[in-house]
Motif scaffolding. Sequence first.
Motif, mmCIF file in Angstrom:
data_model
loop_
_atom_site.group_PDB
_atom_site.id
_atom_site.type_symbol
_atom_site.label_atom_id
_atom_site.label_comp_id
_atom_site.label_asym_id
_atom_site.label_seq_id
_atom_site.Cartn_x
_atom_site.Cartn_y
_atom_site.Cartn_z
ATOM 1 N N MET A 1 3.860 8.152 1.745
ATOM 2 C CA MET A 1 4.528 6.905 1.358
ATOM 3 C C MET A 1 3.777 6.225 0.210
ATOM 4 O O MET A 1 4.370 5.808 -0.788
ATOM 5 C CB MET A 1 4.584 5.925 2.557
ATOM 6 N N VAL A 2 2.450 6.157 0.354
ATOM 7 C CA VAL A 2 1.653 5.431 -0.643
ATOM 8 C C VAL A 2 1.593 6.202 -1.963
ATOM 9 O O VAL A 2 1.686 5.622 -3.041
ATOM 10 C CB VAL A 2 0.240 5.131 -0.085
ATOM 11 N N SER A 3 1.490 7.528 -1.874
ATOM 12 C CA SER A 3 1.386 8.308 -3.115
ATOM 13 C C SER A 3 2.703 8.259 -3.897
ATOM 14 O O SER A 3 2.696 8.218 -5.128
ATOM 15 C CB SER A 3 0.940 9.740 -2.861
ATOM 16 N N ALA A 4 3.826 8.217 -3.178
ATOM 17 C CA ALA A 4 5.123 8.118 -3.872
ATOM 18 C C ALA A 4 5.178 6.797 -4.638
ATOM 19 O O ALA A 4 5.648 6.744 -5.783
ATOM 20 C CB ALA A 4 6.260 8.211 -2.866
ATOM 21 N N LYS A 5 4.669 5.752 -4.015
ATOM 22 C CA LYS A 5 4.681 4.426 -4.646
ATOM 23 C C LYS A 5 3.783 4.400 -5.897
ATOM 24 O O LYS A 5 4.139 3.827 -6.917
ATOM 25 C CB LYS A 5 4.176 3.393 -3.628
ATOM 26 N N LEU A 6 2.633 5.079 -5.791
ATOM 27 C CA LEU A 6 1.676 5.060 -6.907
ATOM 28 C C LEU A 6 1.989 6.109 -7.973
ATOM 29 O O LEU A 6 1.421 6.084 -9.062
ATOM 30 C CB LEU A 6 0.256 5.324 -6.379
ATOM 31 N N GLY A 7 2.844 7.074 -7.621
ATOM 32 C CA GLY A 7 3.116 8.182 -8.549
ATOM 33 C C GLY A 7 1.973 9.187 -8.587
ATOM 34 O O GLY A 7 1.781 9.899 -9.578
ATOM 35 N N TYR A 8 1.199 9.282 -7.514
ATOM 36 C CA TYR A 8 0.110 10.252 -7.418
ATOM 37 C C TYR A 8 0.611 11.474 -6.655
ATOM 38 O O TYR A 8 1.589 11.409 -5.924
ATOM 39 C CB TYR A 8 -1.080 9.682 -6.623
ATOM 40 N N ILE A 9 -0.152 12.566 -6.785
ATOM 41 C CA ILE A 9 0.138 13.753 -5.987
ATOM 42 C C ILE A 9 -0.498 13.574 -4.606
ATOM 43 O O ILE A 9 -1.638 13.119 -4.492
ATOM 44 C CB ILE A 9 -0.444 15.006 -6.685
ATOM 45 N N TYR A 10 0.239 13.928 -3.574
ATOM 46 C CA TYR A 10 -0.325 13.895 -2.223
ATOM 47 C C TYR A 10 -0.748 15.312 -1.831
ATOM 48 O O TYR A 10 0.072 16.231 -1.844
ATOM 49 C CB TYR A 10 0.699 13.338 -1.224
ATOM 50 N N VAL A 11 -2.012 15.472 -1.506
ATOM 51 C CA VAL A 11 -2.518 16.797 -1.118
ATOM 52 C C VAL A 11 -2.915 16.799 0.355
ATOM 53 O O VAL A 11 -3.820 16.054 0.767
ATOM 54 C CB VAL A 11 -3.744 17.207 -1.980
ATOM 55 N N ASP A 12 -2.234 17.630 1.115
ATOM 56 C CA ASP A 12 -2.492 17.773 2.550
ATOM 57 C C ASP A 12 -3.395 18.993 2.734
ATOM 58 O O ASP A 12 -2.920 20.127 2.724
ATOM 59 C CB ASP A 12 -1.135 17.945 3.240
ATOM 60 N N THR A 13 -4.709 18.755 2.878
ATOM 61 C CA THR A 13 -5.635 19.901 2.921
ATOM 62 C C THR A 13 -5.570 20.641 4.261
ATOM 63 O O THR A 13 -5.921 21.814 4.336
ATOM 64 C CB THR A 13 -7.088 19.477 2.641
ATOM 65 N N GLY A 14 -5.090 19.971 5.301
ATOM 66 C CA GLY A 14 -4.943 20.646 6.591
ATOM 67 C C GLY A 14 -4.016 21.850 6.463
ATOM 68 O O GLY A 14 -4.205 22.869 7.136
ATOM 69 N N ALA A 15 -3.021 21.748 5.568
ATOM 70 C CA ALA A 15 -2.071 22.855 5.370
ATOM 71 C C ALA A 15 -2.800 24.115 4.890
ATOM 72 O O ALA A 15 -2.374 25.235 5.203
ATOM 73 C CB ALA A 15 -0.995 22.456 4.365
ATOM 74 N N LEU A 16 -3.888 23.935 4.160
ATOM 75 C CA LEU A 16 -4.645 25.100 3.666
ATOM 76 C C LEU A 16 -5.332 25.820 4.832
ATOM 77 O O LEU A 16 -5.297 27.052 4.926
ATOM 78 C CB LEU A 16 -5.683 24.650 2.632
ATOM 79 N N TYR A 17 -5.959 25.035 5.712
ATOM 80 C CA TYR A 17 -6.618 25.640 6.876
ATOM 81 C C TYR A 17 -5.577 26.279 7.798
ATOM 82 O O TYR A 17 -5.803 27.335 8.391
ATOM 83 C CB TYR A 17 -7.456 24.584 7.617
ATOM 84 N N ARG A 18 -4.431 25.618 7.915
ATOM 85 C CA ARG A 18 -3.355 26.172 8.742
ATOM 86 C C ARG A 18 -2.864 27.505 8.171
ATOM 87 O O ARG A 18 -2.542 28.437 8.915
ATOM 88 C CB ARG A 18 -2.177 25.196 8.793
ATOM 89 N N THR A 19 -2.813 27.608 6.850
ATOM 90 C CA THR A 19 -2.320 28.837 6.226
ATOM 91 C C THR A 19 -3.298 29.984 6.440
ATOM 92 O O THR A 19 -2.890 31.121 6.699
ATOM 93 C CB THR A 19 -2.028 28.588 4.735
ATOM 94 N N ILE A 20 -4.586 29.690 6.374
ATOM 95 C CA ILE A 20 -5.585 30.723 6.694
ATOM 96 C C ILE A 20 -5.412 31.148 8.153
ATOM 97 O O ILE A 20 -5.467 32.343 8.479
ATOM 98 C CB ILE A 20 -7.029 30.189 6.487
#
Length: 225
Positions: A22-41
Amino acid sequence: MNTINIAIDGPAGAGKSTIAKMVSAKLGYIYVDTGALYRTIALYITENNIPDDEIVKSLDGAEVSLKFIDGAQRVYLGDRDVSDLIRTPEISMAASKVSTIPAVRDYLFEMQKKIARENNVIMDGRDIGTVVLPDAQVKIFLTASAEERASRRYKELSDKLGCPCYEEILSDIIERDRNDMNRKTAPLRQAEDAVLVDTTNLGLEESAEEISRIISEKLSSGGKM
Ligand code: DC
């Protein structure tokens, strides 16, 4: 280029990803979910039945990557988009276990650093403020009671996966907290310069407003306090 980096760490189910989106959309920043990387491994290891003593060696073949499509993160294993496949309770637990292996953390470290070097980001995880982005201009530690987190996850999962029981989710959350906080390498902990936000009694909108308020206060005071 000097980028703005915002780190949000905290235990599973504290609302990090929803609020960060929600906050990154408002700021126009990229949101990076690092948990997804560990989940993919974890998915890679599970799908290929890789035994514990071969995990480190197998990382060379893992080919994990991130893409941002219309601002939304998708995670890939080779050329396969696995963003939805990694959202099961089994993979949650496997990710928590695999994340204790230092070689797994090293494998993902540079990927996370590079994205933050090249983009304004809100990055969430467990060790972002302490290890991955120690110089982030804003650091937030987002938490909530284990019972409240389990009840949120229960509502979320029962829509998607049938009906896992609340007690099972609570015990998974407590076990993951224990794994994540007690591992030797980059354990989950609040960075000294992070602002603590407890969302146990806050709704989503209120939590997002509080995070936005902290971010604009920190950034207008020149980043780190
Ligand atoms: O945020 P998540 O629940 O999707 O993360 C899954 C697991 O990955 C979590 O239990 C611990 C691990 N993780 C980590 O060790 N470091 C991070 N920066 C993000 C996640």
